[in-house]
Design a protein around this motif. Structure first.
Motif, PDB file in Angstrom:
ATOM      1  N   ASN A  95       0.931  -0.753  -0.152  1.00  9.24           N
ATOM      2  CA  ASN A  95       0.081   0.606  -0.100  1.00  9.24           C
ATOM      3  C   ASN A  95       0.862   1.061  -0.006  1.00  9.24           C
ATOM      4  OD1 ASN A  95       1.248   0.877   2.721  1.00  9.24           O
ATOM      5  ND2 ASN A  95      -0.694  -0.544   3.843  1.00  9.24           N
ATOM      6  N   ARG A  96       0.010   2.357   0.465  1.00  6.25           N
ATOM      7  CA  ARG A  96       1.078   3.819   0.156  1.00  6.25           C
ATOM      8  C   ARG A  96       1.936   3.628   1.113  1.00  6.25           C
ATOM      9  NH1 ARG A  96      -2.857   8.232   0.443  1.00  6.25           N
ATOM     10  NH2 ARG A  96      -3.679   6.744   2.335  1.00  6.25           N
ATOM     11  N   THR A  97       1.947   2.787   2.138  1.00  9.65           N
ATOM     12  CA  THR A  97       3.831   3.026   3.700  1.00  9.65           C
ATOM     13  C   THR A  97       3.945   1.876   3.475  1.00  9.65           C
ATOM     14  OG1 THR A  97       1.549   2.829   5.408  1.00  9.65           O
ATOM     15  CG2 THR A  97       1.984   4.850   4.469  1.00  9.65           C
ATOM     16  N   ASN A  98       3.625   0.607   3.020  1.00  5.26           N
ATOM     17  CA  ASN A  98       4.078  -0.651   3.320  1.00  5.26           C
ATOM     18  C   ASN A  98       4.334  -2.369   2.521  1.00  5.26           C
ATOM     19  OD1 ASN A  98       4.425  -0.751   6.711  1.00  5.26           O
ATOM     20  ND2 ASN A  98       1.712   0.410   6.387  1.00  5.26           N
ATOM     21  N   ARG A  99       4.922  -2.018   2.222  1.00  9.68           N
ATOM     22  CA  ARG A  99       5.459  -3.309   0.884  1.00  9.68           C
ATOM     23  C   ARG A  99       5.573  -4.376   1.989  1.00  9.68           C
ATOM     24  NH1 ARG A  99       9.410  -3.527  -1.471  1.00  9.68           N
ATOM     25  NH2 ARG A  99      10.709  -2.116  -0.632  1.00  9.68           N
ATOM     26  N   TRP A 100       5.320  -6.325   1.804  1.00  8.12           N
ATOM     27  CA  TRP A 100       5.142  -6.930   2.296  1.00  8.12           C
ATOM     28  C   TRP A 100       4.896  -8.203   1.347  1.00  8.12           C
ATOM     29  CZ3 TRP A 100       0.203  -3.821   3.231  1.00  8.12           C
ATOM     30  CH2 TRP A 100       0.834  -3.601   4.806  1.00  8.12           C
ATOM     31  N   HIS A 101       5.978  -9.130   1.726  1.00 11.53           N
ATOM     32  CA  HIS A 101       6.081 -10.555   0.845  1.00 11.53           C
ATOM     33  C   HIS A 101       5.976 -11.616   1.597  1.00 11.53           C
ATOM     34  CE1 HIS A 101       7.823 -12.593  -2.492  1.00 11.53           C
ATOM     35  NE2 HIS A 101       8.445 -13.794  -1.902  1.00 11.53           N
ATOM     36  N   LEU A 102       4.767 -12.101   1.031  1.00 12.84           N
ATOM     37  CA  LEU A 102       4.638 -13.354   2.538  1.00 12.84           C
ATOM     38  C   LEU A 102       4.757 -14.918   1.226  1.00 12.84           C
ATOM     39  CD1 LEU A 102       2.771 -14.666   4.313  1.00 12.84           C
ATOM     40  CD2 LEU A 102       0.417 -14.859   2.886  1.00 12.84           C
ATOM     41  N   MET A 103       5.828 -16.281   1.667  1.00 14.01           N
ATOM     42  CA  MET A 103       5.833 -17.453   1.872  1.00 14.01           C
ATOM     43  C   MET A 103       6.013 -18.163   2.540  1.00 14.01           C
ATOM     44  SD  MET A 103      10.307 -18.031  -0.287  1.00 14.01           S
ATOM     45  CE  MET A 103      10.621 -17.499   1.189  1.00 14.01           C
ATOM     46  N   ASP A 104       5.514 -18.983   2.139  1.00 15.70           N
ATOM     47  CA  ASP A 104       4.921 -20.707   3.254  1.00 15.70           C
ATOM     48  C   ASP A 104       6.301 -20.951   3.324  1.00 15.70           C
ATOM     49  OD1 ASP A 104       4.778 -21.489   0.425  1.00 15.70           O
ATOM     50  OD2 ASP A 104       5.108 -23.488   1.147  1.00 15.70           O
ATOM     51  N   ASP A 105       6.265 -21.338   4.313  1.00 12.89           N
ATOM     52  CA  ASP A 105       7.671 -22.665   5.323  1.00 12.89           C
ATOM     53  C   ASP A 105       6.815 -23.823   5.768  1.00 12.89           C
ATOM     54  OD1 ASP A 105       6.956 -21.548   7.807  1.00 12.89           O
ATOM     55  OD2 ASP A 105       8.843 -19.898   7.940  1.00 12.89           O
ATOM     56  N   ALA A 106       7.611 -23.772   6.720  1.00 15.11           N
ATOM     57  CA  ALA A 106       6.899 -25.631   7.872  1.00 15.11           C
ATOM     58  C   ALA A 106       6.455 -25.318   8.585  1.00 15.11           C
ATOM     59  CB  ALA A 106       8.395 -26.646   7.530  1.00 15.11           C
ATOM     60  N   ASP A 107       6.584 -24.148   9.608  1.00 15.16           N
ATOM     61  CA  ASP A 107       5.684 -24.011  10.128  1.00 15.16           C
ATOM     62  C   ASP A 107       4.862 -22.745   9.821  1.00 15.16           C
ATOM     63  OD1 ASP A 107       6.738 -26.096  12.344  1.00 15.16           O
ATOM     64  OD2 ASP A 107       8.489 -24.828  11.929  1.00 15.16           O
ATOM     65  N   GLY A 108       4.520 -22.679   9.019  1.00 12.96           N
ATOM     66  CA  GLY A 108       3.230 -21.613   8.451  1.00 12.96           C
ATOM     67  C   GLY A 108       3.792 -20.827   7.174  1.00 12.96           C
ATOM     68  N   TRP A 109       4.558 -19.087   7.577  1.00 18.50           N
ATOM     69  CA  TRP A 109       4.514 -18.876   6.495  1.00 18.50           C
ATOM     70  C   TRP A 109       6.384 -17.298   7.540  1.00 18.50           C
ATOM     71  CZ3 TRP A 109      -0.376 -19.455   8.051  1.00 18.50           C
ATOM     72  CH2 TRP A 109      -0.848 -19.654   7.067  1.00 18.50           C
ATOM     73  N   GLN A 110       6.441 -16.782   6.525  1.00 12.93           N
ATOM     74  CA  GLN A 110       7.551 -16.507   6.341  1.00 12.93           C
ATOM     75  C   GLN A 110       7.338 -14.765   5.740  1.00 12.93           C
ATOM     76  OE1 GLN A 110      10.579 -15.683   8.065  1.00 12.93           O
ATOM     77  NE2 GLN A 110      10.586 -17.878   9.001  1.00 12.93           N
ATOM     78  N   LEU A 111       6.840 -13.473   6.792  1.00 13.19           N
ATOM     79  CA  LEU A 111       6.327 -12.447   6.240  1.00 13.19           C
ATOM     80  C   LEU A 111       6.938 -10.789   6.350  1.00 13.19           C
ATOM     81  CD1 LEU A 111       3.954 -10.614   5.347  1.00 13.19           C
ATOM     82  CD2 LEU A 111       3.695 -10.044   7.564  1.00 13.19           C
ATOM     83  N   ARG A 112       8.252 -10.500   5.281  1.00 13.66           N
ATOM     84  CA  ARG A 112       8.829  -9.953   5.085  1.00 13.66           C
ATOM     85  C   ARG A 112       7.467  -8.461   4.617  1.00 13.66           C
ATOM     86  NH1 ARG A 112      13.286  -8.147  -0.183  1.00 13.66           N
ATOM     87  NH2 ARG A 112      14.197  -6.650   1.585  1.00 13.66           N
ATOM     88  N   TRP A 113       8.287  -7.636   5.958  1.00 14.96           N
ATOM     89  CA  TRP A 113       8.060  -6.502   5.826  1.00 14.96           C
ATOM     90  C   TRP A 113       8.320  -4.532   6.084  1.00 14.96           C
ATOM     91  CZ3 TRP A 113       3.318  -5.318  10.263  1.00 14.96           C
ATOM     92  CH2 TRP A 113       2.645  -4.731   9.898  1.00 14.96           C
ATOM     93  N   VAL A 114       8.867  -4.602   4.761  1.00 11.95           N
ATOM     94  CA  VAL A 114       9.393  -3.134   4.463  1.00 11.95           C
ATOM     95  C   VAL A 114       7.831  -1.633   4.819  1.00 11.95           C
ATOM     96  CG1 VAL A 114      10.965  -2.304   3.187  1.00 11.95           C
ATOM     97  CG2 VAL A 114      10.777  -4.348   3.132  1.00 11.95           C
ATOM     98  N   ASP A 115       8.570  -0.748   5.852  1.00 15.32           N
ATOM     99  CA  ASP A 115       7.681   0.146   6.394  1.00 15.32           C
ATOM    100  C   ASP A 115       7.943   1.769   5.624  1.00 15.32           C
ATOM    101  OD1 ASP A 115       9.332   0.502   8.636  1.00 15.32           O
ATOM    102  OD2 ASP A 115       8.552  -1.154   9.660  1.00 15.32           O
ATOM    103  N   ALA A 116       7.116   2.644   6.512  1.00 18.27           N
ATOM    104  CA  ALA A 116       7.884   3.775   6.366  1.00 18.27           C
ATOM    105  C   ALA A 116       9.484   4.521   7.164  1.00 18.27           C
ATOM    106  CB  ALA A 116       6.603   4.700   6.312  1.00 18.27           C
TER     107      ALA A 116
END
Length: 497
Positions: free
Chosen positions: A391-412
């Motif tokens: 969105n205007r202030t955040n970028r996320w990248h979601l990738m699954d792993d063995a226990d759920g997910w890894q969420l990469r979060w780049v913020d303002a």
């Protein structure tokens, strides 16, 4: 600056989700998990004259009201009889206490007065004589004791503001003492942040030590509290009115010390004069407070209640409650805007449990408390995913792993963090920004077609956010329950260092 504190936030709503219960782990007397070097003595509820059914009723009542706790510590006659930490929080996590910090700041003032560094009757204009030159005749009468009682004579909290707080050195007090009160110092109550912030600075100026350093040396050390931090303003002055971070058992140990007249194991830790005076009613609060347990009068940074006791409290459900008649102390942390309802449930369900013939089972209660957990996000696990959202202030990248997910979060705020997210359970991680860090835990799930939700809980503060990601590439963040006080992003809740 980190969050400011308010005792009674406005009413609000609560986000709910499907509950995934955590595996049971015996919680009673787990000394390996205690958060202080001198853990409190433990006892079974029935051994201390507490009916376990009353604790069950209290928990059931909060559940009906849809109020979440993060921790509970109930003491009777100095012994801890019921304790729980709701996963993903752990006993040694030290969340932000908001205005519960004020009671600790008050104790530091008592120590400084007992040492002869200042007097309760000292006027602020005399203590700040190096910078205050234009205080009016009413402001010139404000004393240390008036700040302790929130009775500076001002009728609103607008004396303090972020612009003034950023002024260097002792300059903020030149501005604030230049605001002439509308009421009478010592008699007119107005709950505010400036009075306690002033007390913290008075202690620093009079002793050469911050309120945190003074408490570490004289109170926390003897109690075995080894980890405590306190947020500062932009000029690195300890806030006093908010910002203290302590583990729940450490809070319980301190409030038990207050209940025990400042003495622990035969050693006097807090001065008699301050202990006696801090719990007395110094000013009436009814004209300015609508909730009954905030309208019973104010001591020295503590509120009197409707059942003959007193407490410190902080925004969103942080409580240190002393019940003298019952010889009991109750410490709660949580996330709710409905703080009066929490106290209503204490009086209705828990208070009758003292000295009542036991109708509940100690071990059944211990098992329930051991399984305490916040609900994880309910939904589907879904298949492999490797998607980006923004969105205007955040970028996320979601990738699954063995226990759920890894969420990469780049913020303002300059953060670029990877958060482990569990499915049906919580996973802990850490977010960092330059010079700051924030412990977090997260769970997530696909809650609908093309709609993934992650619940990120802040372990250094009583807050959480929902990250909502959709298959059209959009994403947004929303606060659970309510936004923090004084912070607009997770970075605003982070701890320096």
């Amino acid at each position: 600056m980190s969050s400011t504190g308010e005792s009674i936030p406005p009413q609000g709503s609560r986000w709910t989700s499907t509950i995934h219960t955590q595996p049971p782990v015996e919680n009673r007397a787990r000394l390996a998990d205690v958060s202080i070097d001198r853990p409190l003595a433990r006892a079974l509820p029935t051994e201390a004259g507490v009916d376990p059914a009353g604790v069950h009723a209290f928990l059931d009542g909060l559940a009906r009201r849809r109020i979440d706790l993060h921790s509970l510590h109930l003491l009777r006659r100095g012994r801890l009889v019921a304790e729980a930490t709701w996963a993903p929080y752990r006993p040694d996590d030290a969340p932000l206490l908001y205005s519960l910090s004020k009671t600790f700041c008050s104790a530091a003032v008592g120590l400084a007065v007992a040492d002869g560094a200042l007097s309760y009757d000292d006027r602020l204009v005399d203590l700040f004589a190096d910078v205050v030159t234009d205080a009016g005749p009413i402001a010139s009468r404000i004393r240390v004791r008036d700040c302790l009682a929130m009775a500076t004579g001002h009728t609103s909290d607008t004396v303090w503001n972020p612009r003034v707080a950023q002024a260097p050195g002792r300059s903020p007090w030149r501005t604030t003492l230049g605001v002439e009160p509308d009421g009478e110092p010592g008699a007119t109550f107005c709950y505010n942040q400036w009075a306690t912030w002033t007390l913290a600075e008075v202690v620093r100026h009079a002793t050469g030590s911050s309120v945190l350093d003074l408490l570490r040396a004289r109170v926390f050390g003897p109690l075995g509290i080894t980890h405590a931090t306190w947020d500062t303003d932009p000029a690195r002055r300890v806030l006093g009115f908010s910002g203290l971070r302590l583990a729940p058992e450490a809070i319980a140990s301190f409030f038990q010390l207050l209940a025990d007249d400042g003495v622990r194991d035969g050693e006097r830790i807090l001065p008699v004069e301050w202990v006696t005076r801090h719990r007395q009613r110094h000013v009436e609060t009814a004209p300015t407070q609508q909730n009954p347990d905030w309208a019973q009068g104010y001591g020295w940074q503590v509120w009197h209640d409707t059942h003959g006791g007193y407490r410190g409290d902080g925004a969103f459900g942080q409580f240190g409650i002393i019940m003298p008649t019952q010889e009991a102390v109750l410490v709660l942390t949580g996330l709710t805007l409905r703080m009066q309802e929490v106290l209503d449930e204490v009086w209705a369900s828990l208070l009758p449990a003292f000295d009542r013939p036991g109708t509940g089972d100690d071990h059944q209660l211990a098992g329930r408390l051991a399984r305490a957990a916040l609900p994880t996000v309910g939904g589907e696990r879904g298949g492999p995913v490797h998607l980006s959202f923004e969105n205007r202030t955040n970028r996320w990248h979601l990738m699954d792993d063995a226990d759920g997910w890894q969420l990469r979060w780049v913020d303002a705020d300059g953060g670029d963090n990877r958060i482990p997210v569990g499915f049906g359970h919580w996973r802990r991680g850490e977010m960092t920004w330059v010079g700051r860090r924030l412990q977090v835990a997260a769970s997530g799930a696909w809650v609908g077609w093309g709609h993934w939700v992650g619940h990120v809980v802040t372990l250094d503060a009583p807050h959480g956010v929902l990250v909502r990601l959709r298959d059209d590439g959009s994403g947004r963040m929303e606060w659970v329950e309510s936004a923090p006080l004084g912070a607009t992003s997770l970075a605003g809740l982070a701890v320096r260092g």
